[in-house]
Design an enzyme around this catalytic site. Sequence first.
Site, PDB file in Angstrom:
ATOM      1  CE  LYS A  34       5.473 -17.789  -2.016  1.00 52.21           C
ATOM      2  NZ  LYS A  34       6.023 -15.697  -1.488  1.00 52.21           N
ATOM      3  N   GLY A  79      -0.399  -3.561  -4.988  1.00 52.73           N
ATOM      4  CA  GLY A  79      -0.577  -4.669  -5.481  1.00 52.73           C
ATOM      5  C   GLY A  79      -1.377  -6.048  -4.777  1.00 52.73           C
ATOM      6  CB  SER A  80      -4.015  -7.638  -5.033  1.00 58.35           C
ATOM      7  OG  SER A  80      -3.919  -7.762  -6.594  1.00 58.35           O
ATOM      8  N   GLY A  81      -1.067  -9.765  -4.872  1.00 56.25           N
ATOM      9  CA  GLY A  81      -0.722 -10.731  -4.951  1.00 56.25           C
ATOM     10  C   GLY A  81      -0.397 -11.277  -3.392  1.00 56.25           C
ATOM     11  N   GLY A  82       0.897 -12.392  -3.485  1.00 62.52           N
ATOM     12  CA  GLY A  82       2.020 -12.972  -1.908  1.00 62.52           C
ATOM     13  C   GLY A  82       2.584 -12.054  -1.001  1.00 62.52           C
ATOM     14  CG  MET A  83       5.459  -9.365  -0.470  1.00 61.09           C
ATOM     15  SD  MET A  83       6.511  -9.747   0.416  1.00 61.09           S
ATOM     16  CE  MET A  83       7.811 -10.687   0.236  1.00 61.09           C
TER      17      MET A  83
END
Length: 276
Positions: free
Chosen positions: A73, A132-136
């Site tokens: 991404k 969380g800390s990812g793309g979403m």
Amino acid sequence: MREIATGLTKDTTLCISLSGRPGNTGTRFHNWLYDALGLDFVYKAFTTTDIAAAIAGVRGLGIRGCAVSMPWKSDVIALVDELDASARAIDSVNTIVNTDGRLVAHNTDYVAVASLLASHRVPADRAAAVLGSGGMAKATVAALRDAGFGDVTVVARNEASGAALAQRYGCAWAPELGDVRPATLVNCTPVGMAGGPEASDLPVPVDAVAAADVVFDMVPMPARTPLIEAADARGKTIITGAEVMSLQALEQFVLYTGVRPDPALVAEATAFSRLS
């Protein structure tokens, strides 16, 4: 000699997805709508070991649309000609549209989250926590900021990514939820995902669910995750990952085809896409 009708011709428009772990959900969603609307399009899922070559193929072969999933991404940003505001807001791409060889990148995850916050009338004047800390999580935090949320905490065990995400959008960071009990609770972790090691678990204590007004779970499968079940049983406003998946796929469909299907058709396509 009788001609064999295959439904595909040299004029059929191709759209694809690129994912580290290709699935059938997007393929079924898009192809169902193409068929229902009589559009001469076809959608196919791929993976690759060379993302630069794959994106060059999108450009060179005239592939109209390309959905992009993890782990690419961010990598594709350097490979396109322009970032739409949705991708520019979070430096992350999940959709590429090819118009006569010019590649424009979008992020329909961001668009979907922003739209769902608005349609469910999630109040911006209350505290929110994003797990969380990812793309979403990045798409979610950006959408919350742009919707006017002023009290947002990123909850992530990974200090490097969690603190960086929080700093970028002017939020707080915490490694654990601890005693924080936000009014809006958003899960962007894989806890509760079907087939995963924590499929039957909650990402937060039950009392955090009880204290929330709105519970938003980004996990797409199943639609009724343990978190959603717990929140619904307590009368909370719930927003599911299935809603996010359907809406972001719809926005991709519109970008590729220029056609916005009737909501009833979208609901049928979504149901078909989730069949095993």
